[in-house]
Design a protein around this motif. Structure first.
Motif, PDB file in Angstrom:
ATOM      1  N   VAL A   1     -16.661  -6.641  -1.325  1.00 44.25           N
ATOM      2  CA  VAL A   1     -17.546  -5.501  -1.558  1.00 44.25           C
ATOM      3  C   VAL A   1     -16.758  -4.209  -1.788  1.00 44.25           C
ATOM      4  O   VAL A   1     -17.293  -3.249  -2.320  1.00 44.25           O
ATOM      5  CB  VAL A   1     -18.573  -5.331  -0.413  1.00 44.25           C
ATOM      6  CG1 VAL A   1     -19.542  -6.517  -0.387  1.00 44.25           C
ATOM      7  CG2 VAL A   1     -17.896  -5.151   0.932  1.00 44.25           C
ATOM      8  N   PHE A   2     -15.497  -4.174  -1.350  1.00 38.90           N
ATOM      9  CA  PHE A   2     -14.634  -3.039  -1.664  1.00 38.90           C
ATOM     10  C   PHE A   2     -13.184  -3.468  -1.535  1.00 38.90           C
ATOM     11  O   PHE A   2     -12.862  -4.466  -0.906  1.00 38.90           O
ATOM     12  CB  PHE A   2     -14.919  -1.815  -0.781  1.00 38.90           C
ATOM     13  CG  PHE A   2     -14.392  -1.909   0.625  1.00 38.90           C
ATOM     14  CD1 PHE A   2     -13.080  -1.525   0.942  1.00 38.90           C
ATOM     15  CD2 PHE A   2     -15.192  -2.362   1.653  1.00 38.90           C
ATOM     16  CE1 PHE A   2     -12.594  -1.610   2.240  1.00 38.90           C
ATOM     17  CE2 PHE A   2     -14.719  -2.451   2.954  1.00 38.90           C
ATOM     18  CZ  PHE A   2     -13.418  -2.071   3.247  1.00 38.90           C
ATOM     19  N   GLN A   3     -12.323  -2.689  -2.175  1.00 40.33           N
ATOM     20  CA  GLN A   3     -10.887  -2.848  -1.980  1.00 40.33           C
ATOM     21  C   GLN A   3     -10.301  -1.454  -1.870  1.00 40.33           C
ATOM     22  O   GLN A   3     -10.851  -0.492  -2.417  1.00 40.33           O
ATOM     23  CB  GLN A   3     -10.237  -3.652  -3.096  1.00 40.33           C
ATOM     24  CG  GLN A   3     -10.393  -3.079  -4.477  1.00 40.33           C
ATOM     25  CD  GLN A   3      -9.889  -4.040  -5.544  1.00 40.33           C
ATOM     26  OE1 GLN A   3      -9.815  -5.249  -5.345  1.00 40.33           O
ATOM     27  NE2 GLN A   3      -9.550  -3.497  -6.700  1.00 40.33           N
ATOM     28  N   ALA A   4      -9.216  -1.346  -1.138  1.00 42.05           N
ATOM     29  CA  ALA A   4      -8.599  -0.037  -0.925  1.00 42.05           C
ATOM     30  C   ALA A   4      -7.096  -0.193  -0.780  1.00 42.05           C
ATOM     31  O   ALA A   4      -6.601  -1.268  -0.406  1.00 42.05           O
ATOM     32  CB  ALA A   4      -9.180   0.621   0.322  1.00 42.05           C
ATOM     33  N   ASN A   5      -6.404   0.875  -1.078  1.00 43.11           N
ATOM     34  CA  ASN A   5      -4.961   0.947  -0.869  1.00 43.11           C
ATOM     35  C   ASN A   5      -4.691   2.179  -0.025  1.00 43.11           C
ATOM     36  O   ASN A   5      -5.253   3.250  -0.286  1.00 43.11           O
ATOM     37  CB  ASN A   5      -4.224   1.064  -2.203  1.00 43.11           C
ATOM     38  CG  ASN A   5      -4.292  -0.225  -2.983  1.00 43.11           C
ATOM     39  OD1 ASN A   5      -3.656  -1.208  -2.627  1.00 43.11           O
ATOM     40  ND2 ASN A   5      -5.085  -0.234  -4.042  1.00 43.11           N
ATOM     41  N   GLY A   6      -3.827   2.010   0.975  1.00 46.42           N
ATOM     42  CA  GLY A   6      -3.529   3.126   1.848  1.00 46.42           C
ATOM     43  C   GLY A   6      -2.043   3.304   2.090  1.00 46.42           C
ATOM     44  O   GLY A   6      -1.273   2.334   2.064  1.00 46.42           O
ATOM     45  N   VAL A   7      -1.658   4.545   2.304  1.00 45.01           N
ATOM     46  CA  VAL A   7      -0.315   4.901   2.727  1.00 45.01           C
ATOM     47  C   VAL A   7      -0.478   5.634   4.045  1.00 45.01           C
ATOM     48  O   VAL A   7      -1.293   6.565   4.158  1.00 45.01           O
ATOM     49  CB  VAL A   7       0.390   5.811   1.697  1.00 45.01           C
ATOM     50  CG1 VAL A   7       1.794   6.175   2.175  1.00 45.01           C
ATOM     51  CG2 VAL A   7       0.429   5.139   0.326  1.00 45.01           C
TER      52      VAL A   7
ATOM     53  N   LEU B   1      -0.694   5.946  13.476  1.00 49.21           N
ATOM     54  CA  LEU B   1      -0.439   6.039  12.050  1.00 49.21           C
ATOM     55  C   LEU B   1      -1.534   6.908  11.449  1.00 49.21           C
ATOM     56  O   LEU B   1      -2.714   6.653  11.667  1.00 49.21           O
ATOM     57  CB  LEU B   1      -0.437   4.657  11.387  1.00 49.21           C
ATOM     58  CG  LEU B   1       0.587   3.640  11.898  1.00 49.21           C
ATOM     59  CD1 LEU B   1       0.515   2.354  11.078  1.00 49.21           C
ATOM     60  CD2 LEU B   1       1.988   4.202  11.886  1.00 49.21           C
ATOM     61  N   VAL B   2      -1.144   7.921  10.702  1.00 49.06           N
ATOM     62  CA  VAL B   2      -2.121   8.812  10.085  1.00 49.06           C
ATOM     63  C   VAL B   2      -2.117   8.597   8.575  1.00 49.06           C
ATOM     64  O   VAL B   2      -1.095   8.249   7.983  1.00 49.06           O
ATOM     65  CB  VAL B   2      -1.853  10.297  10.437  1.00 49.06           C
ATOM     66  CG1 VAL B   2      -2.021  10.528  11.930  1.00 49.06           C
ATOM     67  CG2 VAL B   2      -0.472  10.731   9.990  1.00 49.06           C
ATOM     68  N   THR B   3      -3.266   8.798   7.984  1.00 45.84           N
ATOM     69  CA  THR B   3      -3.444   8.520   6.564  1.00 45.84           C
ATOM     70  C   THR B   3      -2.827   9.613   5.700  1.00 45.84           C
ATOM     71  O   THR B   3      -3.120  10.787   5.877  1.00 45.84           O
ATOM     72  CB  THR B   3      -4.942   8.386   6.247  1.00 45.84           C
ATOM     73  OG1 THR B   3      -5.504   7.424   7.137  1.00 45.84           O
ATOM     74  CG2 THR B   3      -5.163   7.952   4.812  1.00 45.84           C
TER      75      THR B   3
END
Length: 164
Positions: A137-143, A91-93
């Motif tokens: 300490v962080f949050q992220a959203n990815g596709v 899976l690539v970002t």
């Protein structure tokens, strides 16, 4: 940076010393080799990705560099692969947004839990939350895009999945 400075930095990096239950994620070389090692463990809600912040990860202020935080959020794609049943796929970002909530100190054990929001035919959507001692300490959203078969994927995750 001189070769002596790099060697000195590498020599001073302590063992990652993962907590019980965490297993190494196989080294994929390249950039992963420079920023790792990474570890994982399975929990009922899915795979947890983790790393220990060392001196090689810090910025000029002495805390974990934001680029390292974004990189570990990106590495959480391993958990998306497991959740989607696509351990043998790459899976690539496509997109990654990261919000920094609190500084990460040297020596901190950072755990990343991932919630897959949607698995499409080729696109996968996920939210990641990184914690130190259970504090976000962080949050992220990815596709992420399914780029097809990745023959080394199962090998990389074998220790985590208990298939080694």
């Amino acid at each position: 940076m001189s070769g002596d400075r790099i060697k000195d930095l590498i020599d001073r990096i302590p063992d990652a010393d993962p907590p019980e239950g965490f297993h190494p994620i196989g080294d994929r070389g390249g950039f992963d080799m420079l920023i790792g090692p990474f570890f994982g463990k399975m929990e009922p809600a899915g795979m947890v990705l983790a790393f220990r912040c060392t001196e090689k990860h810090i910025n000029g202020r002495g805390v974990c560099h934001g680029g390292m935080i974004a990189s570990v959020a990106d590495q959480a794609v391993y958990a998306v692969r497991v959740d989607a049943g696509l351990v043998d796929h790459g899976l690539v970002t496509v997109s990654l947004t990261t919000e920094f909530l609190s500084p990460v100190e040297v020596g901190s054990w950072v755990e990343v839990r991932t919630r897959s929001n949607k698995h499409g035919r080729q696109m996968h959507f996920a939210q990641m939350v990184g914690t130190v001692d259970s504090k976000p300490v962080f949050q992220a959203n990815g596709v992420f895009f399914d780029a097809g078969i990745d023959g080394d994927g199962p090998k990389s995750l074998a220790a985590v999945l208990g298939t080694a």
